[in-house]
Design a protein around this motif. Sequence first.
Motif, PDB file in Angstrom:
ATOM      1  N   GLY A  67       0.803  -1.234  -0.053  1.00  0.00           N
ATOM      2  CA  GLY A  67      -0.090  -0.236  -0.180  1.00  0.00           C
ATOM      3  C   GLY A  67       0.848   0.948  -0.096  1.00  0.00           C
ATOM      4  O   GLY A  67       2.171   1.178  -0.197  1.00  0.00           O
ATOM      5  N   ILE A  68       0.405   2.453   0.483  1.00  0.00           N
ATOM      6  CA  ILE A  68       0.822   3.669   0.382  1.00  0.00           C
ATOM      7  C   ILE A  68       1.967   3.593   1.150  1.00  0.00           C
ATOM      8  O   ILE A  68       3.443   4.016   0.997  1.00  0.00           O
ATOM      9  N   SER A  69       1.858   3.064   2.429  1.00  0.00           N
ATOM     10  CA  SER A  69       2.978   3.297   3.640  1.00  0.00           C
ATOM     11  C   SER A  69       4.092   2.239   3.105  1.00  0.00           C
ATOM     12  O   SER A  69       5.247   2.536   3.465  1.00  0.00           O
ATOM     13  N   GLY A  70       3.735   0.818   2.831  1.00  0.00           N
ATOM     14  CA  GLY A  70       4.758  -0.022   2.384  1.00  0.00           C
ATOM     15  C   GLY A  70       5.456   0.523   1.217  1.00  0.00           C
ATOM     16  O   GLY A  70       6.862   0.228   1.221  1.00  0.00           O
ATOM     17  N   LEU A  71       5.001   0.936   0.117  1.00  0.00           N
ATOM     18  CA  LEU A  71       5.755   1.701  -0.827  1.00  0.00           C
ATOM     19  C   LEU A  71       6.610   2.630  -0.449  1.00  0.00           C
ATOM     20  O   LEU A  71       7.809   2.896  -1.081  1.00  0.00           O
ATOM     21  N   LEU A  78      -0.084  -3.389  -6.800  1.00  0.00           N
ATOM     22  CA  LEU A  78       0.236  -2.505  -5.735  1.00  0.00           C
ATOM     23  C   LEU A  78      -0.609  -1.453  -5.708  1.00  0.00           C
ATOM     24  O   LEU A  78      -1.410  -0.906  -6.593  1.00  0.00           O
ATOM     25  N   GLY A  79      -0.347  -0.771  -4.455  1.00  0.00           N
ATOM     26  CA  GLY A  79      -1.134   0.512  -4.411  1.00  0.00           C
ATOM     27  C   GLY A  79      -2.187   0.720  -2.978  1.00  0.00           C
ATOM     28  O   GLY A  79      -2.342   1.698  -2.498  1.00  0.00           O
ATOM     29  N   GLY A  80      -2.689  -0.408  -2.659  1.00  0.00           N
ATOM     30  CA  GLY A  80      -3.439  -0.613  -1.699  1.00  0.00           C
ATOM     31  C   GLY A  80      -4.746   0.609  -1.918  1.00  0.00           C
ATOM     32  O   GLY A  80      -5.616   0.379  -2.702  1.00  0.00           O
ATOM     33  N   ARG A  81      -5.185   1.465  -1.009  1.00  0.00           N
ATOM     34  CA  ARG A  81      -6.085   2.393  -0.955  1.00  0.00           C
ATOM     35  C   ARG A  81      -5.903   3.200  -2.228  1.00  0.00           C
ATOM     36  O   ARG A  81      -6.759   4.076  -2.584  1.00  0.00           O
ATOM     37  N   ALA A  82      -4.659   3.289  -2.705  1.00  0.00           N
ATOM     38  CA  ALA A  82      -4.551   4.263  -4.113  1.00  0.00           C
ATOM     39  C   ALA A  82      -4.675   3.381  -5.354  1.00  0.00           C
ATOM     40  O   ALA A  82      -3.941   3.323  -6.453  1.00  0.00           O
ATOM     41  N   GLY A 141      -9.549   4.084  -3.443  1.00  0.00           N
ATOM     42  CA  GLY A 141      -8.916   5.314  -2.611  1.00  0.00           C
ATOM     43  C   GLY A 141      -7.867   6.117  -3.481  1.00  0.00           C
ATOM     44  O   GLY A 141      -7.698   5.658  -4.559  1.00  0.00           O
ATOM     45  N   PRO A 142      -7.336   6.993  -2.858  1.00  0.00           N
ATOM     46  CA  PRO A 142      -7.756   7.320  -1.369  1.00  0.00           C
ATOM     47  C   PRO A 142      -8.943   8.242  -1.443  1.00  0.00           C
ATOM     48  O   PRO A 142      -8.922   9.226  -2.462  1.00  0.00           O
TER      49      PRO A 142
END
Length: 203
Positions: free
Chosen positions: A47-51, A73-77, A90-91
Amino acid sequence: MSARFPMSGRGREGRRGRSAPKNGRQARQKRGQEALAAEQAVVIGGGISGLATAALLARDGHSVTLLEKQPQLGGRAGRWSHDGFNFDTGPSWYLMPEVIDHWFKLMGTSAAAELELTRLDPAYKLWTSAPVDVTQQYPASQSSAASSTEVRTGRREAQALFESQQPGSAAALGKYLDSAELAYALAKKNTSCTIPSERCGAS
């Protein structure tokens, strides 16, 4: 899914070439960073934090493997597509833009250069369904219909919306927003730094 971030040019060799710290605290920080330094790192979650974490580790000379259970990849994005329709996962909020821009600056660029942002007006719309008789599971009145409420950005707009829903609530919301503003300022001051030797908010 896994992604690898190869070692960058700012490895430990580059760090050894820096001038010696001027005081004991900086020296201890530097020794601690070097002691914890490793050539390989694994980040779980893309996600954003991991990237962001993986990119900073790679920037500092680590070889990084990032693990993500989703196919992208990207999570909420991220984005989800189904039956010809595209949905942003998201976000839904762009919170703490100064912190996001700080991360881009750590990577040698800026949020303005990398992101194309569009302000939405209204920010979003809330829908309320028709009243339902929970015992019969059908609308209580055939004349009832779903209604919507538009939510707009801004303190004045938010207070006006609250006041329209519950008279007297605008003042209470104002007090909450004042408290939130203080918490926001403290959070920016104390969480913007990702590397001890770099000042928060520095350009």
